[in-house]
Design an enzyme around this catalytic site. Structure first.
Site, PDB file in Angstrom:
ATOM      1  N   ASP A 266      -7.052   2.917  -3.265  1.00  0.00           N
ATOM      2  CA  ASP A 266      -7.790   3.177  -1.739  1.00  0.00           C
ATOM      3  C   ASP A 266      -7.891   4.448  -1.359  1.00  0.00           C
ATOM      4  OD1 ASP A 266      -8.869   2.905   0.592  1.00  0.00           O
ATOM      5  OD2 ASP A 266      -7.085   1.630   1.555  1.00  0.00           O
TER       6      ASP A 266
ATOM      7  N   LYS B  43      -2.909   5.064  -2.796  1.00  0.00           N
ATOM      8  CA  LYS B  43      -3.828   5.768  -1.849  1.00  0.00           C
ATOM      9  C   LYS B  43      -4.125   7.141  -2.692  1.00  0.00           C
ATOM     10  CE  LYS B  43      -3.823   3.802   2.129  1.00  0.00           C
ATOM     11  NZ  LYS B  43      -5.146   3.257   2.808  1.00  0.00           N
TER      12      LYS B  43
ATOM     13  N   LYS C  37      -9.652  -7.001   8.067  1.00  0.00           N
ATOM     14  CA  LYS C  37      -8.436  -6.499   8.869  1.00  0.00           C
ATOM     15  C   LYS C  37      -9.034  -6.898  10.327  1.00  0.00           C
ATOM     16  CE  LYS C  37      -7.190  -2.266   6.878  1.00  0.00           C
ATOM     17  NZ  LYS C  37      -7.367  -0.664   6.587  1.00  0.00           N
TER      18      LYS C  37
ATOM     19  N   SER D 154       0.854  -1.305  -0.066  1.00  0.00           N
ATOM     20  CA  SER D 154       0.140   0.052   0.028  1.00  0.00           C
ATOM     21  C   SER D 154       0.891   1.158   0.011  1.00  0.00           C
ATOM     22  CB  SER D 154      -0.815   0.099   1.207  1.00  0.00           C
ATOM     23  OG  SER D 154      -1.636   1.100   1.378  1.00  0.00           O
TER      24      SER D 154
ATOM     25  N   LYS E  44      -1.033  -1.075  -4.211  1.00  0.00           N
ATOM     26  CA  LYS E  44      -2.258  -0.404  -4.126  1.00  0.00           C
ATOM     27  C   LYS E  44      -1.920   1.182  -3.830  1.00  0.00           C
ATOM     28  CE  LYS E  44      -4.484  -0.086   0.365  1.00  0.00           C
ATOM     29  NZ  LYS E  44      -5.260  -0.815   1.379  1.00  0.00           N
TER      30      LYS E  44
ATOM     31  N   GLY F  94      -3.800  -3.899   5.887  1.00  0.00           N
ATOM     32  CA  GLY F  94      -2.852  -3.745   7.158  1.00  0.00           C
ATOM     33  C   GLY F  94      -3.200  -2.422   7.813  1.00  0.00           C
TER      34      GLY F  94
ATOM     35  N   GLU G 281     -10.970   0.473  -3.424  1.00  0.00           N
ATOM     36  CA  GLU G 281     -11.201   0.371  -1.891  1.00  0.00           C
ATOM     37  C   GLU G 281     -11.851   1.468  -1.399  1.00  0.00           C
ATOM     38  OE1 GLU G 281      -7.757  -1.166  -0.185  1.00  0.00           O
ATOM     39  OE2 GLU G 281      -8.608  -0.809   1.896  1.00  0.00           O
TER      40      GLU G 281
ATOM     41  N   ASP H 103     -13.587  -1.514   3.012  1.00  0.00           N
ATOM     42  CA  ASP H 103     -12.765  -2.038   3.997  1.00  0.00           C
ATOM     43  C   ASP H 103     -13.540  -1.373   5.380  1.00  0.00           C
ATOM     44  OD1 ASP H 103     -10.778  -1.149   6.159  1.00  0.00           O
ATOM     45  OD2 ASP H 103      -9.099  -0.450   4.757  1.00  0.00           O
TER      46      ASP H 103
HETATM   47  O1  OSB Z   1      -7.260   1.755   4.363  1.00  0.00           O
HETATM   48  O2  OSB Z   1      -6.004   0.102   4.310  1.00  0.00           O
HETATM   49  C1  OSB Z   1      -6.114   1.210   4.868  1.00  0.00           C
HETATM   50  C2  OSB Z   1      -2.976   2.253   6.537  1.00  0.00           C
HETATM   51  C3  OSB Z   1      -3.646   2.800   8.091  1.00  0.00           C
HETATM   52  C4  OSB Z   1      -4.934   2.977   7.826  1.00  0.00           C
HETATM   53  C5  OSB Z   1      -5.711   2.457   7.004  1.00  0.00           C
HETATM   54  C6  OSB Z   1      -5.122   1.784   5.785  1.00  0.00           C
HETATM   55  C7  OSB Z   1      -3.715   1.765   5.730  1.00  0.00           C
HETATM   56  C8  OSB Z   1      -2.911   1.059   4.811  1.00  0.00           C
HETATM   57  C9  OSB Z   1      -1.751   0.468   5.001  1.00  0.00           C
HETATM   58  O3  OSB Z   1      -3.356   0.957   3.385  1.00  0.00           O
HETATM   59  C10 OSB Z   1      -1.582  -0.896   5.117  1.00  0.00           C
HETATM   60  C11 OSB Z   1      -0.293  -1.378   5.648  1.00  0.00           C
HETATM   61  O4  OSB Z   1       0.848  -1.410   4.771  1.00  0.00           O
HETATM   62  O5  OSB Z   1      -0.373  -1.681   6.519  1.00  0.00           O
HETATM   63 MG    MG Z   2      -8.272   0.658   3.058  1.00  0.00          MG
END
Ligand code: OSB
Ligand code: MG
Length: 374
Positions: free
Chosen positions: A188, A163, A262, A135, A161, A290, A213, A238
């Site tokens: 995402d 952001k 998660k 991510s 992925k 994550g 996402e 999510d």
């Molecule tokens: O939306 O998946 C998410 C991190 C913090 C809060 C929300 C998210 C995330 C990530 C990071 O996308 C995922 C990771 O590498 O741990």
């Molecule tokens: Mg997410």
């Protein structure tokens, strides 16, 4: 398994670089760890709440409060036969899934150690290695993002992925897709858009994304069903999914075609296991999300990802992408084919670096069983 004592601590860990999402930037993590002693073994869990309520309603401090005032005092001194009995004992506490998950997952670690089996096996996992994606946080410009993607692909990661948020979306996705026409790519938004943006989000259909996402409100399954009807890209929920009931609602409303699980968001391994099975029966692929976890949360994520419903690469990546020095040994590593090999030791399968954890601890609370009896 008799819960003889519970230790709750807050550790501070600095991410190697700041991570930017649509709801903010984080570099200094405030992580809660749970350590439970039972009949000669120690189980560990991590609370995956963020520092702010920007992702969901929980924070490091709300979890500290709920565990300290409602969960730990109720559980210490109690005997339970299986970790899977824990959710029923928590029925009177509404929400606070991440707080509950920190405790429940420590109990799963204990149960696996007592049975002398790896946690993934106890959960019913079948995969010997799990598929990994990354991510990537929002960058200052598309060129910087493309460069970062290239590095991650070179490490072997199977899915990238990105952001996104309004103003930092189409241009970034277009640049990455142009450079890498065939990779598995997703985005995402962490709830940064509304239904008014449907036409804008439809623009993303041209980039052949694996999924989009959580584009809309963190608690609005219905709005996602309206959006999914207007775009081709598969929506993955999510934030909206806190339990199996939410997932069944989303599937029935056709609000998504993929679900991110998660552990913290769904309150722990027991619910995660039920949820992935419900999705599997309905041919909805799931993957492990994550929350910028330390090695303890990561080890739990790896165990969960071995369950048969987890058919897409997760956001479970190498320790070194996050930390200079992780709190487990060995650090989590990713193979050149973009996988993590599942550990074979009992419980989490990684050694917890207690000395390092002590050094990182900024506050600590202890509930010995005697406290309850007296
Ligand atoms: O939306 O998946 C998410 C991190 C913090 C809060 C929300 C998210 C995330 C990530 C990071 O996308 C995922 C990771 O590498 O741990
Ligand atoms: Mg997410």
């Amino acid at each position: 398994m008799k819960i003889e004592s519970i230790v709750l601590r807050e550790i501070h860990m600095q991410l190697r670089s700041p991570f930017e999402t649509s709801f903010g930037v984080v570099q200094n993590r405030r992580i809660l760890l749970v350590e439970i002693a039972s009949e000669g073994v120690t189980g560990w869990g991590e609370v995956t709440a963020g520092e702010t309520p920007g992702y969901n309603a929980e924070t490091t401090d709300t979890a500290w409060h709920v565990i300290s005032d409602f969960i730990a005092p109720r559980m210490v001194g109690v005997g339970i036969a299986k970790a899977s009995e824990f959710p029923a004992l928590m029925a009177a506490i509404r929400g606070h899934e991440m707080a509950k998950s920190g405790i429940e997952n420590a109990l799963w670690d204990i149960e696996a150690q007592q049975q002398k089996v790896p946690l993934w096996k106890l959960l019913g996992g079948t995969l010997k290695e799990i598929a990994c994606g990354v991510s990537l946080g929002i960058r200052e410009n598309p060129e910087a993002l493309v460069k970062r993607v290239e590095e991650e692909l070179r490490s072997g990661y199977q899915r990238i992925k990105l952001k996104i948020k309004p103003g930092k979306d189409l241009e970034y996705v277009a640049a990455v897709r142009k450079q890498f026409p065939n990779i598995r790519l997703s985005v995402d938004a962490n709830s940064a858009y509304t239904l008014v943006d449907a036409a804008h989000l439809r623009e993303l259909d041209q980039y052949n994304l694996l999924m989009m996402e959580q584009p809309l409100n963190w608690d609005d399954i219905h709005a996602h069903s309206k959006l999914q009807a207007q775009i081709q890209t598969a929506i993955c929920l999510d934030e909206c999914i806190h339990n199996t009931r939410h997932a069944l609602t989303a599937i029935e409303l056709r609000a998504c075609r993929i679900i991110n699980i998660k552990l913290g968001r769904v309150s722990g391994h027991t619910e995660a296991r039920i949820l992935q099975e419900a999705c599997r029966e309905r041919a909805i692929p799931v993957w492990c999300g994550g929350m910028l976890e330390s090695g303890i949360g990561r080890a739990h994520n790896i165990a969960m990802s071995t369950l048969p419903g987890f058919t897409l690469p997760g956001d479970v990546s190498a320790s070194k992408r996050y930390w200079h020095d992780d709190i487990i040994e060995p650090a989590v590593e990713v193979t050149p084919r973009g996988t993590i090999e599942v550990p074979q030791g009992a419980g989490l399968g990684y050694a917890v670096r207690r000395d390092l954890i002590e050094k990182l601890t900024v506050r600590r609370s202890h509930w010995p069983a005697a406290q309850r009896a007296g």
